[in-house]
Design a protein around this motif. Structure first.
Motif, PDB file in Angstrom:
ATOM      1  N   GLU A 187      25.299  93.204   3.778  1.00  0.00           N
ATOM      2  CA  GLU A 187      24.875  92.108   4.654  1.00  0.00           C
ATOM      3  C   GLU A 187      25.298  90.725   4.147  1.00  0.00           C
ATOM      4  N   GLY A 188      26.027  90.661   3.033  1.00  0.00           N
ATOM      5  CA  GLY A 188      26.499  89.378   2.500  1.00  0.00           C
ATOM      6  C   GLY A 188      25.355  88.428   2.188  1.00  0.00           C
ATOM      7  N   TRP A 189      25.502  87.183   2.605  1.00  0.00           N
ATOM      8  CA  TRP A 189      24.508  86.146   2.302  1.00  0.00           C
ATOM      9  C   TRP A 189      23.153  86.429   2.928  1.00  0.00           C
ATOM     10  N   GLN A 190      23.111  87.272   3.946  1.00  0.00           N
ATOM     11  CA  GLN A 190      21.833  87.644   4.572  1.00  0.00           C
ATOM     12  C   GLN A 190      20.916  88.356   3.565  1.00  0.00           C
ATOM     13  N   SER A 191      21.528  88.979   2.566  1.00  0.00           N
ATOM     14  CA  SER A 191      20.769  89.742   1.570  1.00  0.00           C
ATOM     15  C   SER A 191      20.375  88.921   0.352  1.00  0.00           C
ATOM     16  N   VAL A 192      20.735  87.652   0.322  1.00  0.00           N
ATOM     17  CA  VAL A 192      20.478  86.813  -0.854  1.00  0.00           C
ATOM     18  C   VAL A 192      19.346  85.833  -0.564  1.00  0.00           C
ATOM     19  N   LYS A 193      18.366  85.829  -1.464  1.00  0.00           N
ATOM     20  CA  LYS A 193      17.247  84.890  -1.365  1.00  0.00           C
ATOM     21  C   LYS A 193      17.133  84.134  -2.685  1.00  0.00           C
ATOM     22  N   PHE A 194      16.938  82.823  -2.588  1.00  0.00           N
ATOM     23  CA  PHE A 194      16.742  81.991  -3.771  1.00  0.00           C
ATOM     24  C   PHE A 194      15.293  81.534  -3.817  1.00  0.00           C
ATOM     25  N   GLY A 195      14.767  81.349  -5.027  1.00  0.00           N
ATOM     26  CA  GLY A 195      13.392  80.893  -5.155  1.00  0.00           C
ATOM     27  C   GLY A 195      13.108  80.330  -6.532  1.00  0.00           C
ATOM     28  N   PHE A 196      11.824  80.015  -6.752  1.00  0.00           N
ATOM     29  CA  PHE A 196      11.402  79.401  -8.003  1.00  0.00           C
ATOM     30  C   PHE A 196       9.971  79.848  -8.298  1.00  0.00           C
ATOM     31  N   ILE A 197       9.758  80.400  -9.491  1.00  0.00           N
ATOM     32  CA  ILE A 197       8.414  80.773  -9.921  1.00  0.00           C
ATOM     33  C   ILE A 197       7.838  79.580 -10.677  1.00  0.00           C
ATOM     34  N   LYS A 198       6.978  78.813 -10.007  1.00  0.00           N
ATOM     35  CA  LYS A 198       6.439  77.578 -10.583  1.00  0.00           C
ATOM     36  C   LYS A 198       5.673  77.831 -11.879  1.00  0.00           C
ATOM     37  N   LYS A 199       4.897  78.892 -11.895  1.00  0.00           N
ATOM     38  CA  LYS A 199       4.044  79.193 -13.044  1.00  0.00           C
ATOM     39  C   LYS A 199       4.852  79.297 -14.338  1.00  0.00           C
ATOM     40  N   TYR A 200       6.060  79.860 -14.252  1.00  0.00           N
ATOM     41  CA  TYR A 200       6.886  80.063 -15.445  1.00  0.00           C
ATOM     42  C   TYR A 200       8.123  79.171 -15.469  1.00  0.00           C
ATOM     43  N   LEU A 201       8.220  78.253 -14.518  1.00  0.00           N
ATOM     44  CA  LEU A 201       9.376  77.357 -14.401  1.00  0.00           C
ATOM     45  C   LEU A 201      10.679  78.150 -14.394  1.00  0.00           C
ATOM     46  N   MET A 202      10.713  79.229 -13.592  1.00  0.00           N
ATOM     47  CA  MET A 202      11.872  80.118 -13.555  1.00  0.00           C
ATOM     48  C   MET A 202      12.490  80.159 -12.164  1.00  0.00           C
ATOM     49  N   PRO A 203      13.720  79.640 -12.035  1.00  0.00           N
ATOM     50  CA  PRO A 203      14.430  79.827 -10.765  1.00  0.00           C
ATOM     51  C   PRO A 203      14.971  81.249 -10.703  1.00  0.00           C
ATOM     52  N   PHE A 204      15.245  81.725  -9.502  1.00  0.00           N
ATOM     53  CA  PHE A 204      15.802  83.067  -9.394  1.00  0.00           C
ATOM     54  C   PHE A 204      16.627  83.214  -8.125  1.00  0.00           C
ATOM     55  N   ALA A 205      17.509  84.202  -8.162  1.00  0.00           N
ATOM     56  CA  ALA A 205      18.236  84.660  -6.983  1.00  0.00           C
ATOM     57  C   ALA A 205      17.847  86.132  -6.843  1.00  0.00           C
ATOM     58  N   ASN A 206      17.581  86.566  -5.631  1.00  0.00           N
ATOM     59  CA  ASN A 206      17.101  87.915  -5.396  1.00  0.00           C
ATOM     60  C   ASN A 206      17.940  88.565  -4.302  1.00  0.00           C
TER      61      ASN A 206
END
Length: 190
Positions: free
Chosen positions: A91-110
């Motif tokens: 699904e290309g970019w449709q399958s990619v989600k970006f976010g940020f876990i505030k509690k641990y100051l951790m950005p992520f790509a999922n």
């Protein structure tokens, strides 16, 4: 379906432990390769950041620029994860989600779509090779402290990815993996 993950708090502790040999390695190599080229590069960086007549503003700039480089590097790091997730998923970019876990100051790509273990390993380690290893090698070979700093800081920034890669190796390279939505880890889907 089997869940494989490491708690975010444990990732932070392991990250600090893994960072020690990385820092020591960079210091060791820098100690044995330091020469006039590095000294000249340091002077050039310092002169580049002397933009103001006021010395306090220049010191502030010298402190802010490395932090800005790191912040931009973190964003680019996650975008690189996303690019490889998009390349490998149906699904290309449709399958990619970006976010940020505030509690641990951790950005992520999922990635919301299962990927083969080998592809997930590439996704995990791509930012290290692109932002950590290559700039480090360039910095050492060409006495460039700016690239060395970028490579060093982005290698440290890839510690969580090293842990993720370890988890992949631990379960084996013959699985389909689905990124965990809220933890550092994945679900094995075979």
């Amino acid at each position: 379906m089997k869940e494989v993950f490491i708690d975010s708090k444990k990732v932070q502790v392991l990250g600090m432990l893994i960072s020690v040999p990385i820092v020591l390695f960079f210091l060791f190599v820098l100690y044995f390769t330091w020469n006039q080229g590095f000294a000249d590069s340091l002077k050039a960086v310092k002169q580049t950041l002397q933009l103001f007549v006021n010395k306090k503003l220049n010191v502030l700039l010298i402190l802010l620029v490395p932090n800005l480089i790191i912040c931009v590097g973190i964003i680019v790091h996650e975008i690189i994860h996303g690019i490889f997730m998009a390349l490998f998923s149906k699904e290309g970019w449709q399958s990619v989600k970006f976010g940020f876990i505030k509690k641990y100051l951790m950005p992520f790509a999922n990635c919301t779509e299962p990927l083969e273990s080998k592809k997930m390993l590439v996704v995990a380690l791509a930012p290290f090779f692109i932002l950590g290893l290559l700039p480090s090698i360039y910095g050492f070979l060409y006495n460039n402290l700016t690239f060395l700093f970028i490579g060093f800081s982005m290698t440290l920034g890839a510690v969580g990815d090293f842990i993720y890669a370890y988890l992949i190796f631990k379960v084996g390279l013959n699985h389909k993996l689905l990124d965990h939505k809220s933890k550092v880890g994945f679900m094995i889907i075979d």
